[in-house]
Structures are given as C-alpha cells and as structure tokens.
Design an enzyme around this catalytic site. Structure first.
Site, PDB file in Angstrom:
ATOM      1  N   LEU A   1      -4.090  10.107   0.552  1.00 15.76           N
ATOM      2  CA  LEU A   1      -5.125  11.111   0.806  1.00 15.76           C
ATOM      3  C   LEU A   1      -5.339  12.079  -0.356  1.00 15.76           C
ATOM      4  O   LEU A   1      -6.448  12.566  -0.557  1.00 15.76           O
ATOM      5  CB  LEU A   1      -4.768  11.913   2.067  1.00 15.76           C
ATOM      6  CG  LEU A   1      -4.684  11.121   3.370  1.00 15.76           C
ATOM      7  CD1 LEU A   1      -4.328  12.054   4.519  1.00 15.76           C
ATOM      8  CD2 LEU A   1      -6.000  10.401   3.662  1.00 15.76           C
ATOM      9  N   LYS A   2      -4.291  12.403  -1.110  1.00 11.82           N
ATOM     10  CA  LYS A   2      -4.405  13.459  -2.123  1.00 11.82           C
ATOM     11  C   LYS A   2      -4.342  12.897  -3.547  1.00 11.82           C
ATOM     12  O   LYS A   2      -3.805  13.517  -4.450  1.00 11.82           O
ATOM     13  CB  LYS A   2      -3.288  14.495  -1.922  1.00 11.82           C
ATOM     14  CG  LYS A   2      -3.381  15.266  -0.613  1.00 11.82           C
ATOM     15  CD  LYS A   2      -4.636  16.122  -0.556  1.00 11.82           C
ATOM     16  CE  LYS A   2      -4.753  16.894   0.748  1.00 11.82           C
ATOM     17  NZ  LYS A   2      -3.800  17.987   0.879  1.00 11.82           N
ATOM     18  N   ASN A   3      -4.908  11.718  -3.738  1.00 12.08           N
ATOM     19  CA  ASN A   3      -4.866  11.076  -5.050  1.00 12.08           C
ATOM     20  C   ASN A   3      -6.183  11.313  -5.794  1.00 12.08           C
ATOM     21  O   ASN A   3      -7.236  10.829  -5.392  1.00 12.08           O
ATOM     22  CB  ASN A   3      -4.611   9.574  -4.869  1.00 12.08           C
ATOM     23  CG  ASN A   3      -4.483   8.841  -6.183  1.00 12.08           C
ATOM     24  OD1 ASN A   3      -5.427   8.775  -6.945  1.00 12.08           O
ATOM     25  ND2 ASN A   3      -3.319   8.296  -6.442  1.00 12.08           N
TER      26      ASN A   3
END
Length: 327
Positions: free
Chosen positions: A110-112
């Site tokens: 999700l936080k890439n």
C-alpha cells in the site's frame, strides 16, 4: 541450482554479480540467493540493453521480491514501450494489461512510492482515462483513506485528464464517511482552487490568479461550518475555513461562529469545545486590535487546552506585545 542458471531460455546470458567493493565488503547486504541471481541476470540484460518479453518476466519476478527497486520499475516501463514499437501492438491494450497486473501489486504494497510512479508513467501514454481507474482508487482508499501516495497520484490524474468537474461528489462521500479525513479536505481545496495553477510555475494556489468567486466562497464557508459542528476539535476544517476567509482578506465574518465553541472566557474556558476555535478567535481579536482579548484566548490555550505548545502560544502573545504565561 537456480531459476535462471538452469533455464535454457537464459543460457545465452552471463550474469553480472553485484560489486560490493571487493572480497571483504564493509557492509554487504544479505540478499537471498534467489534475489541475487535474478539481479545478476538483470544487470547483464541492462548492460546489453535488451528489451524483450523475458525481460518483463524477469522484472516481474524481481518486483515480487523487492517492489521498491526504482531501477527495475524504470527498465520495465522502457521495455514495455519498446516492445510495443517492435511488435506494433495496441499500446492502450498493453497498458491496460499492465495496469491490471499493477492493481494486485498496489493492493499488496500500500505505501510503495515506486508503484505509483510507474502507474503515472503508464498513464502519460493514454489520451483518455481507463474506465476502471477511479474504482480502483476507491479500493485503495477503502484500505487507507489517507494514503499519501494515492492522493498525490489522484491529484496528478485530475489535472492530467481534467476531472475537475466530477471530483467534488466523491470528496463529499469521503468527508461524510470520515469528517476528520484531512487528505480529503486537502483534495477539496485542490479541486476547487487549483485548476488554474500551472505546477511548473513554482507558485502556489494563493499566488496565481487568486480570483474570488463569492458564490463559491459562500457555499464553502457554510459547508465547512456544518462539518465543524459535527466535530469541533477537528483541525482540518478550521484550517480550510481560514483559507477560504483569507481569500476575502478577513476572518471576522466567522468570529461569531468561533464564539459558539470557546465557552466562558472569563470563567477559565469552561464549556470550551474546541482549542482550534480559541486559536481562530484569538486571530479575530488581533485583527480587530483587541490585544487583551486575543491574549486571553492564547493564555487559555497555553495553560489549559494546549499546554504542550505553550511556547508557541507565548510567542503569539509576544507578537501582541503581551508577556508570557506559565503553566
């Protein structure tokens, strides 16, 4: 034994090992054998500038192990576009297929940031927005409604495909679901006031044009007040309200509104429902040159409602020519 060293498909490639600075590197990273092998073959492929279907398979494998490897993403994108030219395939279909694969990677990581840069790179080659794109972003926000990378990408998407007139209903859905979604408040400002800003100018939304649409401001002020009443201690709409009123040059039209939440000033702030209202009220009083009343609000913040930032509130008192207060 290895995935690539034992494959006839890769028999023509001699992998290039990573150079860590000699036989006794100071701080070598403990890569897995699988990852080290794959990267060795990628270095060899990049050295000969090969763009092929097997390169897409190789980069997909590496990304599955390390989705934050920016160089791999960049080489994959370049390969994808080069293959389209070589094969004379339909670029839009190729991109849609890549996006479908990318959706799964995005939902897993999700936080890439690199994933969203790759997605943006793909989108620059499309003239129209894919029909599934906004629904996919809704999936992402359902997992994390304040995902910075997704919001940054969505702002770019709005500008790229001129989605200014269709964004507001979705933002209102998000704020109805969670009035404390500061990302949605930020996006609302962007959609309403960022349309005529050229990002390449280096100037912000308050510096360019600054055209005041009074009807729009009236509507937004009332909308924001309504949301504040739902959660008075939510800072985001108070900041949004300040931004709106700053376009008119004065906070004073909402002074009475702020007074609804500040409680009994002379009674030590009893009944106060929002420290942000006190902050807003202090600025209103300062604008009216009522230094003592402004100072009283700042004193309540320093002593009772926000003592963790006492030094800041005392700094604000100092700007009014007033002395500091102790805890």
């Amino acid at each position: 034994m290895g995935k690539y060293s034992d494959s006839e498909e890769w028999a023509d490639i001699t992998p290039i090992a990573q150079n860590d600075g000699g036989p006794n590197p100071l701080a070598a990273i403990a890569y897995t054998e699988e990852y080290s092998e794959a990267m060795g073959y990628l270095r060899a492929i990049m050295a000969k500038n090969e763009k092929s279907e097997r390169v897409l398979e190789l980069t997909e494998h590496i990304i599955s192990m390390n989705p934050a490897h920016y160089t791999v993403w960049l080489y994959r994108a370049n390969t994808l576009f080069e293959l389209q030219k070589i094969n004379q395939s339909n670029l839009q279909e190729d991109i849609l297929e890549e996006l479908h694969w990318l959706d799964g990677i995005s939902l897993k990581h999700l936080k890439n940031y690199q994933i969203w840069h790759h997605r943006q790179t793909l989108m620059t080659h499309l003239s129209t927005l894919p029909s599934t794109e906004l629904s996919f972003l809704a999936q992402m926000f359902a997992k994390d409604a304040k995902n910075y990378h997704v919001w940054s990408y969505r702002q770019w998407l709005v500008r790229r495909f001129s989605l200014w007139d269709t964004e507001l209903p979705y933002i209102e859905t998000l704020l109805t679901s969670d009035v404390r979604n500061n990302s949605a408040w930020n996006h609302r400002w962007f959609v309403l006031f960022g349309q005529h800003v050229d990002p390449s100018s280096g100037k912000g939304m308050d510096e360019v044009g600054n055209i005041v649409d009074e009807d729009l401001l009236d509507r937004e002020v009332e909308y924001t007040k309504e949301k504040i009443r739902l959660a008075p201690q939510n800072q985001s709409p108070w900041n949004y309200l300040r931004g709106l009123l700053r376009k008119r040059g004065s906070l004073l039209e909402c002074k009475a509104f702020a007074e609804e939440f500040i409680g009994d000033m002379e009674g030590g702030g009893d009944g106060c429902r929002s420290s942000h209202a006190l902050d807003f009220y202090a600025d209103c009083m300062a604008e009216e040159k009522e230094a003592e009343k402004a100072g009283k609000a700042l004193e309540l913040l320093a002593k009772r409602f926000d003592p963790i930032r006492r030094n800041y509130w005392n700094y604000r008192r100092g700007l009014l020519g007033l002395g500091a207060v102790e805890a």
